[in-house]
Design a protein around this motif. Structure first.
Motif, PDB file in Angstrom:
ATOM      1  N   UNK A   8       0.751  -1.369   0.082  1.00  0.00           N
ATOM      2  CA  UNK A   8       0.116   0.042   0.064  1.00  0.00           C
ATOM      3  C   UNK A   8       1.018   1.164   0.000  1.00  0.00           C
ATOM      4  N   UNK A   9       0.767   1.859  -1.040  1.00  0.00           N
ATOM      5  CA  UNK A   9       1.495   3.352  -1.115  1.00  0.00           C
ATOM      6  C   UNK A   9       0.498   4.441  -0.938  1.00  0.00           C
ATOM      7  N   UNK A  10       0.698   5.180   0.234  1.00  0.00           N
ATOM      8  CA  UNK A  10      -0.019   6.567   0.699  1.00  0.00           C
ATOM      9  C   UNK A  10       0.825   7.677   0.157  1.00  0.00           C
ATOM     10  N   UNK A  11      -0.291   8.751  -0.219  1.00  0.00           N
ATOM     11  CA  UNK A  11       0.474  10.059  -0.628  1.00  0.00           C
ATOM     12  C   UNK A  11       0.052  11.054  -0.079  1.00  0.00           C
ATOM     13  N   UNK A  12       0.800  11.737   0.772  1.00  0.00           N
ATOM     14  CA  UNK A  12       0.262  12.874   1.113  1.00  0.00           C
ATOM     15  C   UNK A  12       0.769  14.052   0.289  1.00  0.00           C
ATOM     16  N   UNK A 100     -10.493   1.970   4.292  1.00  0.00           N
ATOM     17  CA  UNK A 100      -9.038   1.815   3.985  1.00  0.00           C
ATOM     18  C   UNK A 100      -8.220   0.617   4.449  1.00  0.00           C
ATOM     19  N   UNK A 101      -8.607   0.369   5.714  1.00  0.00           N
ATOM     20  CA  UNK A 101      -7.866  -0.966   6.230  1.00  0.00           C
ATOM     21  C   UNK A 101      -8.370  -2.171   5.457  1.00  0.00           C
ATOM     22  N   UNK A 102      -9.632  -2.124   5.148  1.00  0.00           N
ATOM     23  CA  UNK A 102     -10.226  -3.359   4.142  1.00  0.00           C
ATOM     24  C   UNK A 102      -9.327  -3.380   2.756  1.00  0.00           C
ATOM     25  N   UNK A 103      -9.189  -2.307   2.192  1.00  0.00           N
ATOM     26  CA  UNK A 103      -8.343  -2.113   0.943  1.00  0.00           C
ATOM     27  C   UNK A 103      -6.944  -2.732   1.169  1.00  0.00           C
ATOM     28  N   UNK A 104      -6.357  -2.274   2.205  1.00  0.00           N
ATOM     29  CA  UNK A 104      -5.071  -2.943   2.578  1.00  0.00           C
ATOM     30  C   UNK A 104      -5.068  -4.452   2.551  1.00  0.00           C
ATOM     31  N   UNK A 105      -5.973  -5.057   3.277  1.00  0.00           N
ATOM     32  CA  UNK A 105      -6.126  -6.302   3.538  1.00  0.00           C
ATOM     33  C   UNK A 105      -6.163  -7.065   2.480  1.00  0.00           C
ATOM     34  N   UNK A 106      -7.192  -6.438   1.527  1.00  0.00           N
ATOM     35  CA  UNK A 106      -7.916  -7.110   0.305  1.00  0.00           C
ATOM     36  C   UNK A 106      -7.053  -7.122  -1.177  1.00  0.00           C
ATOM     37  N   UNK A 126      -0.510  -4.117  10.342  1.00  0.00           N
ATOM     38  CA  UNK A 126      -0.944  -5.284   9.784  1.00  0.00           C
ATOM     39  C   UNK A 126       0.492  -5.900   9.170  1.00  0.00           C
ATOM     40  N   UNK A 127       0.385  -7.216   9.727  1.00  0.00           N
ATOM     41  CA  UNK A 127       1.574  -8.016   9.241  1.00  0.00           C
ATOM     42  C   UNK A 127       1.636  -8.380   7.767  1.00  0.00           C
ATOM     43  N   UNK A 128       0.779  -8.594   7.269  1.00  0.00           N
ATOM     44  CA  UNK A 128       0.668  -8.970   5.722  1.00  0.00           C
ATOM     45  C   UNK A 128       0.791  -7.807   4.798  1.00  0.00           C
ATOM     46  N   UNK A 129       0.991  -6.514   5.265  1.00  0.00           N
ATOM     47  CA  UNK A 129       0.887  -5.323   4.502  1.00  0.00           C
ATOM     48  C   UNK A 129       2.296  -4.516   4.656  1.00  0.00           C
TER      49      UNK A 129
END
Length: 233
Positions: A8-12, A100-106, A126-129
């Motif tokens: 997951x790339x977040x952009x501020x 947002x958390x769901x997107x990261x997981x899925x 999240x361990x898998x992210x």
């Protein structure tokens, strides 16, 4: 990909820095989803609350004094309330955080612009992210020029928009994350687009991804192969 975690790339981004355009173009190049205002629609669908409520509160601070007094228990990260004032800014933020958390997981890889996604996912641990937190900024002359070109406005209006939207984003980040939006220690990589164009900015990001164990070509291939599998009867 060498790194098997979801990416997951977040952009501020400062207004006029080109952060949104860079994120959108990079996502297209990598064959992954880019979420900006799309977050509002997804949250509306999940919560069954009108999208207009989320748009009115989008990247704007709330005004509940007690909310910040209780910051040490992180009320912004609790489950959203399903009764009472469902459309308070704080509750809308909780609904949005869940999405947002769901997107990261899925999703095996995606890019999310703004909306405190860096903070939300950092706190989620999240361990898998694998989370890559970017911040894109530029000097004022560069930003003014970009806003004039993209928004088709004059210098005075461009300056007004930059100051207004930057303040909204700064206040929003402090209200929900309790941190200074412009503190670069909140991010993994900060990119100044004053001296490089947006294509070069995307190349800088891809080079950083390689350092994190992701090959851009494989990210695209992985996403496309998954979509192809889903589309087969």
């Amino acid at each position: 990909m060498t790194n098997k975690n979801n990416l997951v790339i977040t952009i501020g981004r400062q207004y006029g820095s080109g952060g949104r355009i860079t994120g959108k173009n990079l996502a297209k190049e990598l064959g992954i989803h880019f979420y900006d205002e799309e977050i509002l629609k997804l949250t509306s669908e999940k919560s069954a609350i009108g999208e207009t409520f989320f748009r009115l509160a989008d990247e704007k601070a709330g005004n509940n004094i007690l909310y910040k007094i209780l910051d040490h228990v992180k009320p912004q990260l609790r489950k959203p309330s399903l009764d009472g004032n469902m459309v308070s800014p704080e509750n809308l933020f909780r609904f949005q955080s869940e999405v947002i958390r769901s997107l990261a997981e899925e999703e095996s890889a995606c890019i999310i612009a703004g909306r405190c996604a860096d903070y939300i996912l950092s706190e989620a641990e999240m361990e898998n992210v694998t989370l890559v937190r970017l911040f894109v900024y530029a000097d004022m002359p560069t930003r003014i020029q970009r806003v004039m070109e993209v928004d088709k406005v004059d210098v005075k209006e461009a300056v007004r928009r930059i100051k207004k939207i930057d303040k909204e984003r700064k206040d929003y980040y402090f209200y929900y994350a309790g941190k200074d939006w412009m503190d670069m220690t909140n991010y993994d990589l900060a990119i100044n687009t004053s001296e490089i164009d947006l294509e070069q900015t995307a190349e800088v990001i891809k080079d950083y991804l390689r350092l994190k164990g992701y090959q851009p070509e494989e990210i695209a291939g992985s996403e496309k192969s998954e979509e192809e599998k889903e589309s087969k009867p």
